[in-house]
Motif scaffolding. Sequence first.
Motif, short mmCIF file in Angstrom:
data_model
loop_
_atom_site.label_atom_id
_atom_site.label_comp_id
_atom_site.label_asym_id
_atom_site.label_seq_id
_atom_site.Cartn_x
_atom_site.Cartn_y
_atom_site.Cartn_z
N GLY A 74 2.90 6.58 2.98
CA GLY A 74 1.73 7.07 3.70
C GLY A 74 1.95 7.09 5.19
O GLY A 74 2.96 6.59 5.68
N ASP A 75 0.97 7.64 5.88
CA ASP A 75 1.06 7.72 7.34
C ASP A 75 -0.02 6.90 8.02
O ASP A 75 -0.14 6.93 9.24
N THR A 132 -4.49 11.04 -2.80
CA THR A 132 -5.10 11.49 -1.55
C THR A 132 -6.61 11.30 -1.53
O THR A 132 -7.28 11.56 -2.52
N ASP A 139 0.99 9.97 -0.14
CA ASP A 139 -0.24 10.47 0.47
C ASP A 139 0.02 11.94 0.79
O ASP A 139 1.17 12.36 0.94
N ASP A 152 -3.18 3.77 3.27
CA ASP A 152 -2.13 4.10 2.29
C ASP A 152 -1.27 2.88 2.01
O ASP A 152 -0.96 2.57 0.85
N THR A 168 6.18 -0.35 0.15
CA THR A 168 5.41 0.56 0.99
C THR A 168 6.27 1.15 2.11
O THR A 168 7.14 0.47 2.66
N VAL A 196 1.83 13.39 5.39
CA VAL A 196 3.09 13.03 4.73
C VAL A 196 3.73 14.29 4.16
O VAL A 196 4.92 14.55 4.36
N LYS A 232 -8.62 5.10 -1.21
CA LYS A 232 -7.69 4.21 -0.54
C LYS A 232 -8.37 3.63 0.69
O LYS A 232 -9.11 4.36 1.36
#
Length: 180
Positions: free
Chosen positions: A129-130, A54, A8, A134, A145, A12, A105
């Motif tokens: 991802g954050d 993104t 992401d 994500d 993940t 990130v 996403k």
Amino acid sequence: MNRGMFLDRDGVINEVLSKRVKFVNKPNDFYLLEGVGEAVKQFNDLGFRVFVVTNQGGIGLGYMKETALAEVHKKMRSELETFEARIDDIAYCPHKPHANCACRKPKPQLIFDLAEKHNVDLAESFMVGDRQPDIEAGKEAGTKTVLVGSREGDQVNADYSFKDLREFAEWLTNNEKAGD
């Protein structure tokens, strides 16, 4: 087949919702997070194809144009090059939030498209991802993940969790070396 590192962008790779910048709508809003250049270089050195996936709802909402997004990504790539780090490809969703498109996403279409284009084995890949969308996209795509940062805390059900991208890259590098 290739291994992919799907990242992401906002939160990130670059700052978002910080003291300096709220959203990244132009190149001057882009600030690379500390350690990201080194982390991406480590992923490159480990043989991962590195991708950015993104959501860019600001395009659909009229806050920015795709030409401005291209300039932001040009700046991102340029800053990463100073670390000899490389992004192999970028995929983004330009649609408004809640547009129910296939590419936003937490839907995994961006990941699927890049995986097909670059011959990526998703089971051997990571989505970093954050935020929950994500992680959901990565799980739906069949990747491992990784949650980085602290924007959403412990309620996100990622396979791994790290303070930032650099910490994850160090962990991955150490585990890859141990497996040799």
